[in-house]
Scaffold this motif. Structure first.
Motif, mmCIF file in Angstrom:
data_model
loop_
_atom_site.group_PDB
_atom_site.id
_atom_site.type_symbol
_atom_site.label_atom_id
_atom_site.label_comp_id
_atom_site.label_asym_id
_atom_site.label_seq_id
_atom_site.Cartn_x
_atom_site.Cartn_y
_atom_site.Cartn_z
ATOM 1 N N ALA A 38 -28.921 -46.206 -89.087
ATOM 2 C CA ALA A 38 -27.561 -46.326 -90.275
ATOM 3 C C ALA A 38 -26.549 -45.524 -90.337
ATOM 4 N N ARG A 39 -26.819 -44.176 -89.297
ATOM 5 C CA ARG A 39 -25.726 -43.691 -88.782
ATOM 6 C C ARG A 39 -24.823 -44.325 -87.938
ATOM 7 N N HIS A 40 -25.303 -45.150 -87.322
ATOM 8 C CA HIS A 40 -24.570 -45.928 -86.282
ATOM 9 C C HIS A 40 -24.025 -47.444 -86.569
ATOM 10 N N GLY A 41 -22.944 -47.456 -87.322
ATOM 11 C CA GLY A 41 -22.559 -49.156 -87.714
ATOM 12 C C GLY A 41 -23.100 -49.212 -88.931
ATOM 13 N N GLY A 42 -23.940 -48.459 -89.834
ATOM 14 C CA GLY A 42 -24.457 -48.598 -91.041
ATOM 15 C C GLY A 42 -25.416 -49.825 -91.273
ATOM 16 N N LEU A 43 -25.881 -50.130 -90.089
ATOM 17 C CA LEU A 43 -26.959 -51.283 -89.952
ATOM 18 C C LEU A 43 -28.366 -50.876 -90.261
ATOM 19 N N THR A 44 -29.168 -51.572 -91.010
ATOM 20 C CA THR A 44 -30.443 -51.523 -91.270
ATOM 21 C C THR A 44 -31.246 -51.974 -90.232
ATOM 22 N N PRO A 45 -32.543 -51.794 -89.805
ATOM 23 C CA PRO A 45 -33.180 -52.560 -88.614
ATOM 24 C C PRO A 45 -33.373 -54.178 -89.183
ATOM 25 N N MET A 46 -33.279 -54.425 -90.261
ATOM 26 C CA MET A 46 -33.175 -55.876 -90.650
ATOM 27 C C MET A 46 -32.025 -56.582 -90.450
ATOM 28 N N GLN A 47 -31.106 -55.698 -90.828
ATOM 29 C CA GLN A 47 -29.427 -56.395 -90.356
ATOM 30 C C GLN A 47 -29.380 -56.588 -89.007
ATOM 31 N N LEU A 48 -29.748 -55.480 -88.067
ATOM 32 C CA LEU A 48 -29.707 -55.775 -86.733
ATOM 33 C C LEU A 48 -30.763 -56.831 -86.009
ATOM 34 N N LEU A 49 -31.878 -56.941 -86.763
ATOM 35 C CA LEU A 49 -32.679 -58.047 -86.211
ATOM 36 C C LEU A 49 -32.103 -59.450 -86.372
ATOM 37 N N ILE A 50 -31.251 -59.518 -87.777
ATOM 38 C CA ILE A 50 -30.526 -60.774 -88.246
ATOM 39 C C ILE A 50 -29.450 -61.129 -86.883
ATOM 40 N N LEU A 51 -28.628 -59.975 -86.841
ATOM 41 C CA LEU A 51 -27.540 -60.205 -85.788
ATOM 42 C C LEU A 51 -28.073 -60.735 -84.700
ATOM 43 N N GLU A 52 -29.202 -59.939 -83.979
ATOM 44 C CA GLU A 52 -29.652 -60.258 -82.595
ATOM 45 C C GLU A 52 -30.364 -61.638 -82.426
ATOM 46 N N VAL A 53 -30.866 -62.051 -83.618
ATOM 47 C CA VAL A 53 -31.545 -63.491 -83.683
ATOM 48 C C VAL A 53 -30.174 -64.653 -83.700
ATOM 49 N N LEU A 54 -29.441 -64.181 -84.349
ATOM 50 C CA LEU A 54 -28.138 -65.140 -84.456
ATOM 51 C C LEU A 54 -27.268 -65.226 -83.240
ATOM 52 N N ALA A 55 -27.430 -64.004 -82.434
ATOM 53 C CA ALA A 55 -26.619 -63.948 -81.073
ATOM 54 C C ALA A 55 -27.439 -64.804 -80.121
ATOM 55 N N GLY A 56 -28.609 -64.828 -80.264
ATOM 56 C CA GLY A 56 -29.460 -65.609 -79.405
ATOM 57 C C GLY A 56 -29.328 -67.216 -79.802
ATOM 58 N N GLU A 57 -28.869 -67.586 -80.743
ATOM 59 C CA GLU A 57 -28.792 -68.821 -81.104
ATOM 60 C C GLU A 57 -27.219 -69.284 -81.320
ATOM 61 N N LYS A 58 -26.741 -70.587 -81.060
ATOM 62 C CA LYS A 58 -25.471 -70.885 -81.323
ATOM 63 C C LYS A 58 -25.260 -70.964 -82.637
ATOM 64 N N ARG A 59 -26.239 -71.476 -83.488
ATOM 65 C CA ARG A 59 -26.108 -71.383 -85.176
ATOM 66 C C ARG A 59 -27.329 -71.706 -85.725
ATOM 67 N N LEU A 60 -27.691 -71.157 -86.789
ATOM 68 C CA LEU A 60 -28.943 -71.340 -87.349
ATOM 69 C C LEU A 60 -28.689 -71.601 -88.887
ATOM 70 N N THR A 61 -29.701 -72.108 -89.831
ATOM 71 C CA THR A 61 -29.651 -72.369 -91.255
ATOM 72 C C THR A 61 -30.182 -71.051 -91.660
ATOM 73 N N ALA A 62 -30.025 -70.917 -92.983
ATOM 74 C CA ALA A 62 -30.709 -69.478 -93.597
ATOM 75 C C ALA A 62 -32.215 -69.915 -93.566
ATOM 76 N N SER A 63 -32.961 -71.010 -93.851
ATOM 77 C CA SER A 63 -34.252 -71.196 -93.834
ATOM 78 C C SER A 63 -34.882 -71.211 -92.470
ATOM 79 N N ALA A 64 -34.253 -71.255 -91.588
ATOM 80 C CA ALA A 64 -34.424 -71.284 -90.282
ATOM 81 C C ALA A 64 -34.713 -69.797 -89.768
ATOM 82 N N LEU A 65 -33.552 -69.177 -90.179
ATOM 83 C CA LEU A 65 -33.427 -67.719 -89.846
ATOM 84 C C LEU A 65 -34.811 -66.787 -90.649
ATOM 85 N N SER A 66 -34.905 -67.447 -91.732
ATOM 86 C CA SER A 66 -35.652 -66.591 -92.516
ATOM 87 C C SER A 66 -37.278 -66.636 -91.955
ATOM 88 N N GLY A 67 -37.501 -67.730 -91.388
ATOM 89 C CA GLY A 67 -38.835 -67.806 -90.603
ATOM 90 C C GLY A 67 -38.882 -66.854 -89.514
#
Length: 153
Positions: A38-67
């Protein structure tokens, strides 16, 4: 049959305190690392995980991302709103189906992700990397199985 269940319960009781203490230590280590993150960029681990998953995909829907990140749609929605407010992700309507919305990592999200710390604490990463490959696989499988036993998918 009843005696077998009683025997099984007493067998489990032998492990109960050790398992709970190990789970608690993992939880504490996760909380400490989350505060560091949180001290680095104010990200929570879950927010970072979301960004990492999105970085690995061209695009995702929210339902696909939630899984992919093991979050309910409601919990994910709040996290996505915060990431979008910070300009780290973008939502884009599908050209063919206007009801579908795609999630994409923004350039700012890519830059932050590039500079972000690892999801795992540095001490863990170092020690984990030093393990033989078979033990890394074994440990990963055991943790995934423990999560499954807790009812966490």
């Amino acid at each position: 049959m009843l005696d077998n269940n009683v025997s099984c319960e007493s067998d489990i009781a032998v492990f109960e305190q050790s398992l709970f203490q190990a789970m608690r230590r993992l939880q504490q280590a996760g909380e400490v690392h989350a505060k560091r993150m949180a001290r680095h960029g104010g990200l929570t681990p879950m927010q970072l995980l979301i960004l990492e998953v999105l970085a690995g995909e061209k695009r995702l829907t929210a339902s696909a991302l939630s899984g992919r990140v093991s979050l309910t749609a409601a919990t994910l929605s709040g996290l996505l709103d915060r990431l979008e407010e910070r300009g780290l992700l973008q939502r884009q309507r599908d050209d063919q189906d206007r009801r579908r919305q795609w999630l994409l990592l923004s350039e700012a999200g890519r830059e932050l992700l590039h500079a972000a710390p690892s999801l795992l604490p540095p001490e863990f990463r170092t020690r984990f990397a030093a393990l033989p490959e078979w033990e890394r696989h074994l440990l990963t499988a055991a943790l995934l199985r423990a999560a499954e036993l807790c009812g966490v998918e």
